[in-house]
Motif scaffolding. Structure first.
Motif, PDB file in Angstrom:
ATOM      1  N   SER A 116      75.884 -77.257  11.088  1.00 32.73           N
ATOM      2  CA  SER A 116      77.059 -76.660  11.724  1.00 32.73           C
ATOM      3  C   SER A 116      76.833 -76.539  13.230  1.00 32.73           C
ATOM      4  O   SER A 116      75.737 -76.790  13.732  1.00 32.73           O
ATOM      5  CB  SER A 116      77.361 -75.284  11.119  1.00 32.73           C
ATOM      6  OG  SER A 116      76.281 -74.399  11.350  1.00 32.73           O
ATOM      7  N   LYS A 136      85.685 -78.793  18.723  1.00 34.92           N
ATOM      8  CA  LYS A 136      86.194 -78.271  17.453  1.00 34.92           C
ATOM      9  C   LYS A 136      85.552 -78.952  16.240  1.00 34.92           C
ATOM     10  O   LYS A 136      85.731 -78.499  15.113  1.00 34.92           O
ATOM     11  CB  LYS A 136      87.709 -78.444  17.388  1.00 34.92           C
ATOM     12  CG  LYS A 136      88.456 -77.689  18.484  1.00 34.92           C
ATOM     13  CD  LYS A 136      89.945 -77.958  18.416  1.00 34.92           C
ATOM     14  CE  LYS A 136      90.680 -77.224  19.551  1.00 34.92           C
ATOM     15  NZ  LYS A 136      92.138 -77.508  19.537  1.00 34.92           N
ATOM     16  N   SER A 137      84.846 -80.037  16.495  1.00 33.02           N
ATOM     17  CA  SER A 137      84.229 -80.784  15.403  1.00 33.02           C
ATOM     18  C   SER A 137      83.041 -81.576  15.932  1.00 33.02           C
ATOM     19  O   SER A 137      82.786 -81.616  17.147  1.00 33.02           O
ATOM     20  CB  SER A 137      85.238 -81.751  14.787  1.00 33.02           C
ATOM     21  OG  SER A 137      85.549 -82.780  15.715  1.00 33.02           O
ATOM     22  N   LYS A 179      82.808 -84.716  16.057  1.00 37.22           N
ATOM     23  CA  LYS A 179      83.351 -85.814  16.848  1.00 37.22           C
ATOM     24  C   LYS A 179      83.475 -85.417  18.319  1.00 37.22           C
ATOM     25  O   LYS A 179      83.247 -86.230  19.236  1.00 37.22           O
ATOM     26  CB  LYS A 179      84.725 -86.217  16.295  1.00 37.22           C
ATOM     27  CG  LYS A 179      85.429 -87.334  17.071  1.00 37.22           C
ATOM     28  CD  LYS A 179      84.720 -88.665  16.907  1.00 37.22           C
ATOM     29  CE  LYS A 179      85.485 -89.786  17.585  1.00 37.22           C
ATOM     30  NZ  LYS A 179      84.750 -91.071  17.545  1.00 37.22           N
ATOM     31  N   ASP A 180      83.788 -84.147  18.560  1.00 33.27           N
ATOM     32  CA  ASP A 180      83.971 -83.667  19.930  1.00 33.27           C
ATOM     33  C   ASP A 180      82.653 -83.501  20.688  1.00 33.27           C
ATOM     34  O   ASP A 180      82.652 -83.193  21.887  1.00 33.27           O
ATOM     35  CB  ASP A 180      84.708 -82.323  19.925  1.00 33.27           C
ATOM     36  CG  ASP A 180      86.111 -82.448  19.349  1.00 33.27           C
ATOM     37  OD1 ASP A 180      86.734 -83.504  19.555  1.00 33.27           O
ATOM     38  OD2 ASP A 180      86.568 -81.495  18.688  1.00 33.27           O
ATOM     39  N   LEU A 189      81.708 -72.952  14.487  1.00 34.69           N
ATOM     40  CA  LEU A 189      82.833 -73.814  14.140  1.00 34.69           C
ATOM     41  C   LEU A 189      82.858 -74.070  12.633  1.00 34.69           C
ATOM     42  O   LEU A 189      81.827 -74.004  11.967  1.00 34.69           O
ATOM     43  CB  LEU A 189      82.731 -75.152  14.887  1.00 34.69           C
ATOM     44  CG  LEU A 189      82.711 -75.074  16.421  1.00 34.69           C
ATOM     45  CD1 LEU A 189      82.726 -76.476  17.011  1.00 34.69           C
ATOM     46  CD2 LEU A 189      83.895 -74.266  16.954  1.00 34.69           C
ATOM     47  N   ASP A 219      83.522 -76.839  11.095  1.00 37.77           N
ATOM     48  CA  ASP A 219      83.138 -78.206  10.720  1.00 37.77           C
ATOM     49  C   ASP A 219      81.698 -78.229  10.193  1.00 37.77           C
ATOM     50  O   ASP A 219      80.768 -77.813  10.875  1.00 37.77           O
ATOM     51  CB  ASP A 219      83.266 -79.110  11.948  1.00 37.77           C
ATOM     52  CG  ASP A 219      83.244 -80.584  11.587  1.00 37.77           C
ATOM     53  OD1 ASP A 219      83.697 -80.912  10.482  1.00 37.77           O
ATOM     54  OD2 ASP A 219      82.800 -81.388  12.407  1.00 37.77           O
ATOM     55  N   MET A 222      78.655 -80.654   8.403  1.00 34.03           N
ATOM     56  CA  MET A 222      78.247 -82.048   8.216  1.00 34.03           C
ATOM     57  C   MET A 222      76.994 -82.136   7.361  1.00 34.03           C
ATOM     58  O   MET A 222      76.109 -81.286   7.455  1.00 34.03           O
ATOM     59  CB  MET A 222      77.981 -82.707   9.587  1.00 34.03           C
ATOM     60  CG  MET A 222      77.605 -84.174   9.489  1.00 34.03           C
ATOM     61  SD  MET A 222      77.472 -84.982  11.107  1.00 34.03           S
ATOM     62  CE  MET A 222      75.974 -84.246  11.744  1.00 34.03           C
TER      63      MET A 222
END
Length: 258
Positions: A124, A135-136, A138-139, A208, A210, A212
């Motif tokens: 995280s 926010k994720s 990807k960002d 956040l 998100d 992974m």
């Protein structure tokens, strides 16, 4: 009494004494407790850490390691070893087992034997509370990211496009760097990030949503020590069966294991 007879008598007493001493040593060896040398890196709360002003090693992993040792009939001795030095220490025979929030990965299974998984986690992100751009995962492209050296968080962060990854010896150093504005985000295991925010009360940082790479933690041993791996797995099964594992999980995470 002749001098010759006296000498024979003394020699007989000495031989008898040595024989009794030898028996005593054999009996002592038989009654000596078995020792399980556990290696862990002590800056990974709530899994393993030292509370301020205390020399005792505490955390979910530490309680679980002690419970497994007790179940096996072993005396548990815990050593603080840098995370990237844990597998080398295991290979050198300095420790018997790693219990340190270590994710079971394909790369690691080439070097060590893992126990059955004992905890499920995932990666995280923590950013400053006023950060509205990240926010994720990807960002995180092109951003400065703080990680703890040797962790799966560090491995995954390095895969992010154009990211500048800074590695630290402990996760507390990574959080300090975020607080100082030296990085844009910290990538670490979800329970570690959650614990940090809850324990520190840091209102200037946020977690956040998100997540992974769901990961499973395992206890690592040498591949040649199959007997120990079997004993650890059996002990872990029993702790889950008798409710002791749930008690430890409730203590550190406020809920029973899923």
């Amino acid at each position: 009494m002749s001098r010759k007879l006296m000498s024979l008598l003394i020699l007989g007493v000495m031989i008898l004494s040595l024989g009794l001493a030898g028996c005593g040593q054999k009996n002592a060896t038989k009654t000596e407790s078995k020792v399980l040398k556990v290696g862990a890196e002590m800056t990974f709360p709530p899994f393993e850490f030292q509370e301020e002003g205390s020399k005792e090693y505490v955390g979910f992993d530490m309680d679980l390691a002690r419970a497994i040792g007790k179940q096996m009939g072993y005396e548990v001795q815990i050593q603080n070893v840098g995370f990237d030095g844990l597998i080398p220490a295991l290979e050198a025979g300095n420790i018997d087992i790693i219990v340190s929030g270590m994710s079971i990965t394909e790369e690691r299974t080439k070097k060590v034997a893992f126990s059955k998984p004992y905890y499920k986690s995932g990666l995280s992100i923590v950013v400053k509370a006023d950060n509205a751009t990240i926010k994720s995962f990807k960002d995180l492209e092109g951003k400065n990211i703080a990680v703890q050296i040797g962790t799966t968080g560090a491995e995954e962060a390095k895969k992010i496009k154009d990211a500048k990854v800074r590695e630290y010896n402990s996760n507390s150093e990574a959080y300090m760097e975020l607080k100082a504005g030296g990085v844009d985000a910290v990538v670490n295991d979800l329970p570690v990030n959650e614990y940090y925010l809850a324990k520190s009360g840091d209102k200037n940082a946020k977690l956040l949503g998100d997540i992974m790479n769901a990961e499973e933690y395992g206890m690592a041993m040498t591949k040649k020590n199959t007997e120990l791996t079997e004993k650890v797995n059996a002990a872990l099964d029993e702790l889950k069966k008798n409710g002791e594992y749930d008690k430890i999980h409730m203590k550190w995470f406020g809920k029973k294991a899923q």
